[in-house]
Write an enzyme that holds these catalytic residues in place. Structure first.
Site, PDB file in Angstrom:
ATOM      1  N   SER A   1       0.817  -1.210   0.000  1.00  0.00           N
ATOM      2  CA  SER A   1       0.000   0.000   0.000  1.00  0.00           C
ATOM      3  C   SER A   1       0.858   1.269   0.000  1.00  0.00           C
ATOM      4  O   SER A   1       1.535   1.562  -0.972  1.00  0.00           O
ATOM      5  CB  SER A   1      -0.951  -0.039   1.199  1.00  0.00           C
ATOM      6  OG  SER A   1      -1.941   0.941   1.107  1.00  0.00           O
TER       7      SER A   1
ATOM      8  N   ASP B   1       9.773   5.444 -10.155  1.00  0.00           N
ATOM      9  CA  ASP B   1       9.270   6.067 -11.384  1.00  0.00           C
ATOM     10  C   ASP B   1       9.960   7.393 -11.679  1.00  0.00           C
ATOM     11  O   ASP B   1      10.185   7.756 -12.838  1.00  0.00           O
ATOM     12  CB  ASP B   1       7.761   6.306 -11.282  1.00  0.00           C
ATOM     13  CG  ASP B   1       6.969   5.011 -11.342  1.00  0.00           C
ATOM     14  OD1 ASP B   1       7.563   3.956 -11.640  1.00  0.00           O
ATOM     15  OD2 ASP B   1       5.752   5.052 -11.089  1.00  0.00           O
TER      16      ASP B   1
ATOM     17  N   LYS C   1      -0.569  -4.151  -3.460  1.00  0.00           N
ATOM     18  CA  LYS C   1      -1.879  -3.618  -3.070  1.00  0.00           C
ATOM     19  C   LYS C   1      -2.031  -2.221  -3.680  1.00  0.00           C
ATOM     20  O   LYS C   1      -1.457  -1.252  -3.202  1.00  0.00           O
ATOM     21  CB  LYS C   1      -2.024  -3.547  -1.555  1.00  0.00           C
ATOM     22  CG  LYS C   1      -3.382  -2.995  -1.101  1.00  0.00           C
ATOM     23  CD  LYS C   1      -3.482  -2.984   0.421  1.00  0.00           C
ATOM     24  CE  LYS C   1      -4.814  -2.430   0.885  1.00  0.00           C
ATOM     25  NZ  LYS C   1      -4.936  -0.968   0.690  1.00  0.00           N
TER      26      LYS C   1
END
Length: 542
Positions: free
Chosen positions: A289, A300, A314
């Site tokens: 999460s 990223d 998740k």
């Protein structure tokens, strides 16, 4: 091929009212109203006319739980006690005995007493089985008995427990418990700092920032951020932690939902603490999460090298919705997407196989980081550098879930004396002892292949297969059981890592475990080595 299962859901009245009020189900309003009317009339007629006395509250509780079970495991009904526990988890403060406690049907198990807190002061240890709290026998208490351990500061509670077959009693004086998001940070060497972020409660970004400032003051020019085992928490804190390392105005995560107001872009709002210092983030299969938002978006944005093992996967966001009588519905409202646009959700709870299990994503889509590196969606965050000892497998997970590793550590701690964490070594002889412990225990788990074979030997097939074929099947199952024990050697590195963690905590608490990591943890040693090689570090991100 997986079979897609479409399910009709009977929806209780209390839950529907909230969903209607909080969402724009204009096209479905008639259908929802219709199902409410069907359910309320059914519920009324059932309770009025059933042959025996009914318990309306229990019936409703069963109806709600079964309905939500068909969705995802994060959408849950919270009663008043659950709501309070939810608040405590996010706030990081409560009053109690200061110990991680696991609840079973007829007992409570002390999993980890926190150093210098009430349970520890009263002499309770990991592995102690609580059988009585005050005058209440745990086995006879219908609700979660761990709630009986909580109470106002300064109050006392008598606890009866079993330890190594002997029954003992102790008195615990409750006090305020602070649950730190950052339980440990320290310099690894003269230029590298190490920060453990264990959960994303309301203290997460504040404590991470304080640790980072302190470490920089001590000379840290590089940082290892450890998110292993961090199950997540508050989305806002994930954004704020990421913001410590990336500039103001960066898109970190996007949430997408069928409800328009839940569609949002979350950008960093503050000035970063340091956008240049080399950063390694550690993750594993229990990083989930909010941990995946931080690690995924830093990956990223090419701001950090991710090391360890693939994270949990998740990619769903929950929000508590207030119901009546102090209850709540914690409901999945959206999916989240990291900075590159990928959703890392690993399990598809809305498409299930023949056994009713959620389908695991096996086809991944490619995305690009800011520097053009390939990353993928659908299966958690895959590290840039994988560490074997950080990986998980079905055998290790089964050993953990069955408490076999925990129970061995309990026995080990009563048979051995360790005075210096730096001198602790789990030897091959110790691992042989563990294998013997497993063989003599009740530990068992069934693989998919074994399940298929057992089903092939079902009563319906006995007339089809001859006795020779059945005997072959049975012999094969026996050999597979033997092979599972041999697999302990195959996965020794991963299993031993968990054994060492559990054993060290018994002697030196959580702080001692992290100090042990700095000396011997494979992932931290590899991260430290990488950060000392600036050329290699930079080449990974480019």
């Amino acid at each position: 091929m997986h079979k897609l299962v479409k399910k009709k859901i009977l929806i209780p009245f209390a839950a529907i009212v909230i969903l209607v009020a909080g969402s724009s189900f204009k096209s479905d309003f008639f259908e929802i109203a219709k199902q409410i009317e069907i359910f309320t009339t059914l519920f009324k007629e059932l309770n009025m006319n059933y042959v025996d006395e009914t318990n309306p509250a229990e019936l409703m509780d069963t109806a709600i739980k079964n309905m939500l079970e068909d969705l995802d495991p994060y959408t849950k009904f919270l009663n008043e006690q659950d709501v309070e526990a939810f608040k405590i988890n996010n706030a990081g403060e409560y009053s109690g005995i200061g110990s991680l406690v696991r609840s079973y049907k007829d007992r409570l198990l002390i999993v980890e007493p926190y150093k210098d807190y009430p349970a520890d002061k009263a002499g309770l240890k990991a592995g102690d089985e609580i059988i009585k709290i005050g005058d209440i026998t745990v086995a006879n208490f219908d609700d979660n008995a761990s709630e009986l351990l909580k109470g106002a500061n300064g109050t006392t509670v008598q606890v009866t427990f079993k330890r190594q077959g002997e029954t003992k009693t102790t008195t615990v004086k409750r006090e305020g418990i602070d649950v730190d998001a950052v339980p440990f940070y320290k310099m690894v060497n003269e230029k590298t700092g190490y920060i453990v972020l264990s959960k994303f409660n309301a203290k997460a970004s504040k404590q991470t920032k304080e640790a980072l400032i302190d470490l920089k003051g001590k000379g840290a020019e590089k940082i290892i951020l450890d998110l292993r085992g961090n199950p997540g928490g508050l989305l806002s804190e994930a954004i704020n932690v990421t913001n410590l390392f990336v500039p103001k105005g960066e898109l970190i995560v996007t949430t997408k939902s069928k409800v328009k107001k839940f569609n949002r872009e979350y950008k960093t709002k503050n000035r970063a603490l340091d956008t240049e210092m080399p950063l390694v983030v550690l993750v594993n299969g229990r990083s989930a999460s909010a941990s995946e938002i931080v690690s995924g978006s830093l990956q990223d944005l090419d701001r950090a090298v991710i090391m360890g093992a693939r994270s949990f996967g998740k990619g769903l966001v929950q929000r508590p919705m207030k119901l009546t009588y102090g209850t709540q519905l914690k409901v999945t409202i959206s999916r989240y997407y990291t900075a590159s646009g990928r959703c890392i959700q690993a399990l598809d709870y809305w498409n299930r196989d023949d056994s009713g299990n959620a389908v695991r994503t096996t086809e991944f889509n490619d995305f690009k980081t800011r520097n053009g590196r390939k990353v993928q969606d659908g299966g958690g965050v895959l590290p840039d550098i994988e560490i074997d000892a950080a990986k998980t497998n079905t055998l290790t997970n089964a050993l953990l879930a069955s408490n076999t590793i925990f129970d061995f550590a309990t026995d080990y701690s009563y048979k051995n004396n360790i005075e210096d964490v730096s001198k602790f070594t789990f030897t091959n002889t110790d691992f042989s002892d563990f294998k013997n412990f497993v063989s003599k225990s009740n530990f068992s788990f069934e693989t998919k292949a074994q399940k298929a074979l057992r089903e092939a030997l079902s009563a319906d097939d006995k007339d089809i297969y001859g006795s020779n074929v059945q005997e072959v099947y049975k012999n094969l199952l026996v050999e597979m059981d033997k092979s599972k024990l041999n697999a302990l050697d195959t996965f020794q590195k991963e299993i031993q890592k968990n054994l060492e963690d559990e054993i060290v905590k018994r002697y030196f608490y959580r702080e001692g475990l992290y100090n042990y990591y700095l000396l011997k943890d494979e992932a931290i040693l590899a991260a430290t080595e990488l950060l000392q090689n600036n050329q290699k570090y930079t080449s990974i991100l480019k």
